[in-house]
Design a protein around this motif. Sequence first.
Motif, PDB file in Angstrom:
ATOM      1  N   LEU A  20      24.360  64.026  66.636  1.00  0.00           N
ATOM      2  CA  LEU A  20      25.746  63.362  67.137  1.00  0.00           C
ATOM      3  C   LEU A  20      25.511  61.944  67.366  1.00  0.00           C
ATOM      4  CD1 LEU A  20      26.339  65.780  69.910  1.00  0.00           C
ATOM      5  CD2 LEU A  20      27.510  66.248  67.375  1.00  0.00           C
ATOM      6  N   HIS A  23      23.472  60.654  70.897  1.00  0.00           N
ATOM      7  CA  HIS A  23      22.979  61.289  71.197  1.00  0.00           C
ATOM      8  C   HIS A  23      21.828  61.362  71.419  1.00  0.00           C
ATOM      9  CE1 HIS A  23      20.564  65.121  71.093  1.00  0.00           C
ATOM     10  NE2 HIS A  23      20.718  65.474  72.691  1.00  0.00           N
ATOM     11  N   GLN A  37      32.611  55.758  70.117  1.00  0.00           N
ATOM     12  CA  GLN A  37      32.294  56.005  69.400  1.00  0.00           C
ATOM     13  C   GLN A  37      33.441  56.264  68.194  1.00  0.00           C
ATOM     14  OE1 GLN A  37      30.617  60.438  70.507  1.00  0.00           O
ATOM     15  NE2 GLN A  37      32.706  61.229  71.880  1.00  0.00           N
ATOM     16  N   CYS A  40      37.113  61.467  65.894  1.00  0.00           N
ATOM     17  CA  CYS A  40      37.322  62.127  64.114  1.00  0.00           C
ATOM     18  C   CYS A  40      38.257  63.055  64.375  1.00  0.00           C
ATOM     19  CB  CYS A  40      36.030  63.309  63.961  1.00  0.00           C
ATOM     20  SG  CYS A  40      34.441  62.118  63.643  1.00  0.00           S
ATOM     21  N   ASP A  48      39.433  69.060  64.833  1.00  0.00           N
ATOM     22  CA  ASP A  48      39.447  67.777  64.597  1.00  0.00           C
ATOM     23  C   ASP A  48      37.730  68.274  64.113  1.00  0.00           C
ATOM     24  OD1 ASP A  48      41.316  66.884  65.795  1.00  0.00           O
ATOM     25  OD2 ASP A  48      40.496  67.017  67.303  1.00  0.00           O
ATOM     26  N   ILE A  50      33.483  65.808  64.525  1.00  0.00           N
ATOM     27  CA  ILE A  50      32.740  65.080  65.292  1.00  0.00           C
ATOM     28  C   ILE A  50      31.716  64.526  64.872  1.00  0.00           C
ATOM     29  CG2 ILE A  50      31.462  67.517  66.281  1.00  0.00           C
ATOM     30  CD1 ILE A  50      29.029  67.747  64.543  1.00  0.00           C
ATOM     31  N   VAL A  52      28.967  61.781  63.277  1.00  0.00           N
ATOM     32  CA  VAL A  52      27.417  61.789  63.120  1.00  0.00           C
ATOM     33  C   VAL A  52      26.336  60.872  63.153  1.00  0.00           C
ATOM     34  CG1 VAL A  52      27.250  64.546  63.626  1.00  0.00           C
ATOM     35  CG2 VAL A  52      27.862  62.734  61.170  1.00  0.00           C
ATOM     36  N   CYS A  74      32.429  61.038  60.329  1.00  0.00           N
ATOM     37  CA  CYS A  74      33.207  62.247  60.455  1.00  0.00           C
ATOM     38  C   CYS A  74      32.094  63.081  59.526  1.00  0.00           C
ATOM     39  CB  CYS A  74      33.863  62.247  60.621  1.00  0.00           C
ATOM     40  SG  CYS A  74      34.868  60.612  62.358  1.00  0.00           S
ATOM     41  N   ALA A  78      30.323  72.050  61.295  1.00  0.00           N
ATOM     42  CA  ALA A  78      29.325  71.886  62.548  1.00  0.00           C
ATOM     43  C   ALA A  78      28.092  72.073  60.833  1.00  0.00           C
ATOM     44  CB  ALA A  78      29.305  71.944  63.383  1.00  0.00           C
TER      45      ALA A  78
END
Length: 254
Positions: A20, A23, A37, A40, A48, A50, A52, A74, A78
Motif C-alpha cells: 500500500l 504503509h 495519496q 483510485c 474503487d 487501492i 500501491v 492504482c 487486490a
Amino acid sequence: MSPPAPGAVNTDPNEYKYELQCHLGGGDFDTPCLGRQLECKDGPDGEDGIPVIWHSRPRGVPGAVWAIHSGPTCLFDAKPEDLLPRIAADIQREFQNLPVNAGTVVAQPSPHTLRGAETNFYAEATEQQFDISMFGQAVHVVATPVQYTWNYGDGTVFGPQPSMGGPLPQDRWGEKTRTSHAYGATGDFQVVLTTSFQGTYSVNAGPPLPIPGQGQFNAPPQTISVWRSLTRNYADDCNANPQGQGCPGVGATR
C-alpha cells in the motif's frame, strides 16, 4: 507471488510484490502521506481500487532486498498475482494475435527499377501499445520491432536481421545498401517484409514483464516492376520530332 504454471518459462530476472502506498509496515501508516495519496476511482468494473507501490528484487539471489520499482499506481484487483501464471502461459499466443502493424515497404526507385541495378528497400515500422483483458485483468502490451526479413519475390530471402534499412538521396540511387537487392530478370515481383516484434506486458498497471519469444507480422506486399535498359543510337532530333524513336516517353522497353 504465485509459482509459475507447469511448463511456463519465466525470463524476467526479478520478482515483484506490491505494498500500500502509505504503509510503513505492520499496522502503521504515514499520516501525511495518506493526505496526498493517489486516488483510485472508477476501475474497470466501476469499483474503487487501492494505491500501491511496486517493489522488485533479483530472483533467486540469497539475501536480496526489496527495492522500489515503480508507482504509486492504482490496483483494482487486490490479488492479481493469483492469475499471473495463467496470463504468463497465454500471453505469447495473445501477443501473436494482436493487430500489430508490421510497417510498410519503401523501394528506391519505385515502382520501376532496372534489371541488374541495386534497388534500395527499407522498412518503416514503429513501437505500438495495446490494452487488452485477460482472465478479467487489465493487461498493457508494448510491441517493439527488433528484426526484419525481406522476401524480394524472386526466391531471394534476406534475414531475419536487425537492420530496417534507410532512405538514400536520389543522386545515390543504385548504390548497394544493407537491404538492397539486384534483380536478375525482368517482370513484376511482390516484395514482402516480415517484422519480428519483442513484447512486454504489465498486469493491472504493475511492472512490465517480458513476453517469451517474438511475434512475426507481415507487411502488405509491395509490387516492384523490373525493366531492362537498352543503349541505342538514333538519328532523330527529339526537338524537331518529339515522337521519334528514342525520345522520352516513346518506345519504352521492358
